[in-house]
Scaffold this motif. Structure first.
Motif, PDB file in Angstrom:
ATOM      1  N   PRO A  25     158.925  10.930  26.669  1.00  0.00           N
ATOM      2  CA  PRO A  25     158.878  10.411  28.049  1.00  0.00           C
ATOM      3  C   PRO A  25     157.536  10.575  28.769  1.00  0.00           C
ATOM      4  O   PRO A  25     157.435  10.203  29.936  1.00  0.00           O
ATOM      5  CB  PRO A  25     159.949  11.240  28.754  1.00  0.00           C
ATOM      6  CG  PRO A  25     159.933  12.544  28.030  1.00  0.00           C
ATOM      7  CD  PRO A  25     159.620  12.239  26.613  1.00  0.00           C
ATOM      8  N   SER A  26     156.497  11.113  28.100  1.00  0.00           N
ATOM      9  CA  SER A  26     155.194  11.281  28.747  1.00  0.00           C
ATOM     10  C   SER A  26     154.112  11.012  27.722  1.00  0.00           C
ATOM     11  O   SER A  26     154.388  10.765  26.549  1.00  0.00           O
ATOM     12  CB  SER A  26     155.050  12.686  29.335  1.00  0.00           C
ATOM     13  OG  SER A  26     155.074  13.657  28.294  1.00  0.00           O
ATOM     14  N   ASN A  27     152.844  11.075  28.154  1.00  0.00           N
ATOM     15  CA  ASN A  27     151.722  10.819  27.257  1.00  0.00           C
ATOM     16  C   ASN A  27     151.510  11.918  26.225  1.00  0.00           C
ATOM     17  O   ASN A  27     150.791  11.711  25.252  1.00  0.00           O
ATOM     18  CB  ASN A  27     150.435  10.618  28.053  1.00  0.00           C
ATOM     19  CG  ASN A  27     150.465   9.335  28.866  1.00  0.00           C
ATOM     20  OD1 ASN A  27     151.166   8.387  28.520  1.00  0.00           O
ATOM     21  ND2 ASN A  27     149.700   9.307  29.950  1.00  0.00           N
ATOM     22  N   ALA A  28     152.116  13.066  26.426  1.00  0.00           N
ATOM     23  CA  ALA A  28     152.056  14.166  25.462  1.00  0.00           C
ATOM     24  C   ALA A  28     153.457  14.741  25.340  1.00  0.00           C
ATOM     25  O   ALA A  28     154.099  15.039  26.351  1.00  0.00           O
ATOM     26  CB  ALA A  28     151.063  15.229  25.907  1.00  0.00           C
ATOM     27  N   ILE A  29     153.960  14.892  24.118  1.00  0.00           N
ATOM     28  CA  ILE A  29     155.337  15.340  23.902  1.00  0.00           C
ATOM     29  C   ILE A  29     155.376  16.434  22.852  1.00  0.00           C
ATOM     30  O   ILE A  29     154.474  16.545  22.007  1.00  0.00           O
ATOM     31  CB  ILE A  29     156.228  14.172  23.448  1.00  0.00           C
ATOM     32  CG1 ILE A  29     155.669  13.534  22.157  1.00  0.00           C
ATOM     33  CG2 ILE A  29     156.377  13.128  24.556  1.00  0.00           C
ATOM     34  CD1 ILE A  29     156.575  12.464  21.540  1.00  0.00           C
ATOM     35  N   SER A  30     156.421  17.237  22.896  1.00  0.00           N
ATOM     36  CA  SER A  30     156.685  18.241  21.866  1.00  0.00           C
ATOM     37  C   SER A  30     157.655  17.647  20.852  1.00  0.00           C
ATOM     38  O   SER A  30     158.632  16.988  21.231  1.00  0.00           O
ATOM     39  CB  SER A  30     157.290  19.492  22.499  1.00  0.00           C
ATOM     40  OG  SER A  30     157.739  20.394  21.493  1.00  0.00           O
ATOM     41  N   ILE A  31     157.391  17.844  19.577  1.00  0.00           N
ATOM     42  CA  ILE A  31     158.262  17.306  18.523  1.00  0.00           C
ATOM     43  C   ILE A  31     158.903  18.432  17.723  1.00  0.00           C
ATOM     44  O   ILE A  31     159.313  18.233  16.571  1.00  0.00           O
ATOM     45  CB  ILE A  31     157.480  16.355  17.601  1.00  0.00           C
ATOM     46  CG1 ILE A  31     156.306  17.077  16.928  1.00  0.00           C
ATOM     47  CG2 ILE A  31     157.005  15.130  18.368  1.00  0.00           C
ATOM     48  CD1 ILE A  31     155.611  16.218  15.864  1.00  0.00           C
ATOM     49  N   ILE A  32     159.028  19.602  18.307  1.00  0.00           N
ATOM     50  CA  ILE A  32     159.660  20.739  17.636  1.00  0.00           C
ATOM     51  C   ILE A  32     161.154  20.721  17.950  1.00  0.00           C
ATOM     52  O   ILE A  32     161.550  20.732  19.116  1.00  0.00           O
ATOM     53  CB  ILE A  32     159.038  22.069  18.091  1.00  0.00           C
ATOM     54  CG1 ILE A  32     157.547  22.098  17.734  1.00  0.00           C
ATOM     55  CG2 ILE A  32     159.752  23.251  17.448  1.00  0.00           C
ATOM     56  CD1 ILE A  32     156.821  23.317  18.244  1.00  0.00           C
ATOM     57  N   GLU A  33     161.974  20.669  16.893  1.00  0.00           N
ATOM     58  CA  GLU A  33     163.432  20.687  17.016  1.00  0.00           C
ATOM     59  C   GLU A  33     163.925  19.638  18.005  1.00  0.00           C
ATOM     60  O   GLU A  33     164.600  19.941  18.993  1.00  0.00           O
ATOM     61  CB  GLU A  33     163.911  22.085  17.441  1.00  0.00           C
ATOM     62  CG  GLU A  33     163.602  23.166  16.420  1.00  0.00           C
ATOM     63  CD  GLU A  33     164.090  24.523  16.872  1.00  0.00           C
ATOM     64  OE1 GLU A  33     164.633  24.617  18.001  1.00  0.00           O
ATOM     65  OE2 GLU A  33     163.930  25.490  16.120  1.00  0.00           O
ATOM     66  N   THR A  34     163.575  18.408  17.735  1.00  0.00           N
ATOM     67  CA  THR A  34     164.009  17.305  18.587  1.00  0.00           C
ATOM     68  C   THR A  34     164.220  16.057  17.742  1.00  0.00           C
ATOM     69  O   THR A  34     163.562  15.884  16.700  1.00  0.00           O
ATOM     70  CB  THR A  34     162.973  17.013  19.674  1.00  0.00           C
ATOM     71  OG1 THR A  34     163.434  15.948  20.509  1.00  0.00           O
ATOM     72  CG2 THR A  34     161.636  16.625  19.089  1.00  0.00           C
ATOM     73  N   ASP A  35     165.160  15.222  18.166  1.00  0.00           N
ATOM     74  CA  ASP A  35     165.394  13.935  17.517  1.00  0.00           C
ATOM     75  C   ASP A  35     164.533  12.889  18.227  1.00  0.00           C
ATOM     76  O   ASP A  35     164.722  12.618  19.414  1.00  0.00           O
ATOM     77  CB  ASP A  35     166.872  13.555  17.601  1.00  0.00           C
ATOM     78  CG  ASP A  35     167.743  14.492  16.785  1.00  0.00           C
ATOM     79  OD1 ASP A  35     167.233  15.037  15.787  1.00  0.00           O
ATOM     80  OD2 ASP A  35     168.919  14.684  17.142  1.00  0.00           O
ATOM     81  N   CYS A  36     163.630  12.307  17.471  1.00  0.00           N
ATOM     82  CA  CYS A  36     162.662  11.380  18.058  1.00  0.00           C
ATOM     83  C   CYS A  36     162.719  10.051  17.320  1.00  0.00           C
ATOM     84  O   CYS A  36     162.669  10.016  16.081  1.00  0.00           O
ATOM     85  CB  CYS A  36     161.254  11.975  17.977  1.00  0.00           C
ATOM     86  SG  CYS A  36     160.000  11.053  18.877  1.00  0.00           S
ATOM     87  N   GLU A  37     162.851   8.978  18.060  1.00  0.00           N
ATOM     88  CA  GLU A  37     162.847   7.644  17.464  1.00  0.00           C
ATOM     89  C   GLU A  37     161.410   7.232  17.142  1.00  0.00           C
ATOM     90  O   GLU A  37     160.520   7.357  17.982  1.00  0.00           O
ATOM     91  CB  GLU A  37     163.467   6.637  18.442  1.00  0.00           C
ATOM     92  CG  GLU A  37     163.507   5.212  17.909  1.00  0.00           C
ATOM     93  CD  GLU A  37     164.036   4.238  18.938  1.00  0.00           C
ATOM     94  OE1 GLU A  37     164.012   3.021  18.660  1.00  0.00           O
ATOM     95  OE2 GLU A  37     164.459   4.681  20.033  1.00  0.00           O
ATOM     96  N   VAL A  38     161.218   6.749  15.935  1.00  0.00           N
ATOM     97  CA  VAL A  38     159.877   6.378  15.466  1.00  0.00           C
ATOM     98  C   VAL A  38     159.819   4.881  15.216  1.00  0.00           C
ATOM     99  O   VAL A  38     160.708   4.301  14.584  1.00  0.00           O
ATOM    100  CB  VAL A  38     159.503   7.151  14.186  1.00  0.00           C
ATOM    101  CG1 VAL A  38     158.119   6.722  13.691  1.00  0.00           C
ATOM    102  CG2 VAL A  38     159.552   8.650  14.430  1.00  0.00           C
TER     103      VAL A  38
END
Length: 311
Positions: free
Chosen positions: A166-179
């Motif tokens: 949701p922002s210009n910088a995100i955390s990808i640790i232990e998260t479901d992220c659509e690629v």
């Protein structure tokens, strides 16, 4: 307030360090992720501030106005120095020994990221999704505008971070992220196929095709019912086109002679230009002076001499 003379102040972690690539120490695994190595004093300061784990930082190059984000792997660097992956230094336009500003950051968990490979070679990998998932396990965060490096089969692939939510910088640790993937930078759309030109249409400027010969009835060769070969006379008689040609050839000589005689007799109503204007009047005189040709005696049957068998 300063902490142990290293310039830490306030309730946040902010410090300037000299930056060096990971090749300066025996830590090749740094190139496969986005984590840096910091000095032990940084750990003491972060612990006193009760910074939540995982620790994330904002990295800023004031000289080039470039900003990125990273995590931390260890606190074993010399005081006043940090080590980071070389691809990260390229994103920040940093050289060996340049000064870089470090600040702790709290980033939201990512829900969406759009990636764009630099070359189509990355899509030729047998399973690029599995390779990408394995590589991103070594990353703590992603920043829009960065170019990350994916190493596979002794080859390096660079991928741009086009968009993050949701922002210009995100955390990808232990998260479901659509690629999502954008077309590679060197991708070229195939040229549209030109429609084939129909056989009955001719392009402008080309010579028209030769017309096919028209059908003429009763011009084939004749065959006898008894199987015997036909004679040339029969074939000629059965061909109207040939009969017509023979009739035309037989008429041509008389026509020519008639036209020649007619032209010699036509003297009136003719316009003659130049000095030879009296030639038309002299022509009849010449014809008059010419002596008529003697007619050859015609052949008469049974007019020869008589001969007796007695002698």
């Amino acid at each position: 307030m300063y902490f142990e003379g290293y310039g830490y102040r306030g309730s946040t972690f902010e410090q300037t360090y000299r930056c060096y690539p990971a090749s300066f120490i025996d830590k090749p695994q740094l190139e496969a992720g986005d984590k840096i190595i910091m000095p032990p004093s940084a750990l003491d300061r972060l612990a006193s501030l009760h910074i939540e784990y995982p620790m994330l930082f904002e990295v800023h190059n004031a000289a080039a106005e470039r900003t990125s984000h990273c995590g931390v792997l260890e606190f074993i660097a010399e005081e006043g120095m940090i080590y980071m992956p070389y691809w990260m230094m390229q994103n920040l336009l940093l050289q060996e020994g340049d000064m870089v500003f470090i600040k702790n950051a709290n980033l939201p968990k990512g829900t969406y990221v759009k990636l764009q490979p630099h070359t189509t070679d990355f899509l030729d990998i047998s399973n690029p999704k599995a390779i990408l998932e394995k590589t991103l396990r070594n990353f703590s965060c992603l920043t829009t505008g960065d170019s990350i490096m994916v190493a596979y089969n002794n080859k390096k692939y660079y991928i741009d971070i086009v968009e993050t939510k949701p922002s210009n910088a995100i955390s990808i640790i232990e998260t479901d992220c659509e690629v999502d993937f954008a077309p590679p930078l060197d991708y070229k759309e195939p040229e549209p196929v030109k429609p084939a030109v129909p056989a009955n249409t001719e392009p402008t400027g080309e010579a028209p095709a030769e017309e096919e010969p028209k059908f003429i009835p009763f011009t084939g060769s004749g065959r006898r019912l008894d199987g015997k070969p036909s004679k040339d006379k029969d074939m000629l008689a059965s061909c109207p086109a040939k009969r017509q040609a023979n009739a035309t050839n037989s008429v041509q000589p008389s026509t020519a002679s008639t036209s020649q005689g007619g032209s010699s007799r036509k003297t009136t109503g003719k316009l003659v230009f130049g000095s030879g204007g009296n030639r038309a009047d002299k022509a009849p005189e010449k014809e008059a002076k010419e002596e008529p040709k003697k007619e050859e005696p015609k052949f008469s049957a049974f007019t020869g001499k008589k001969y007796s068998l007695k002698g």
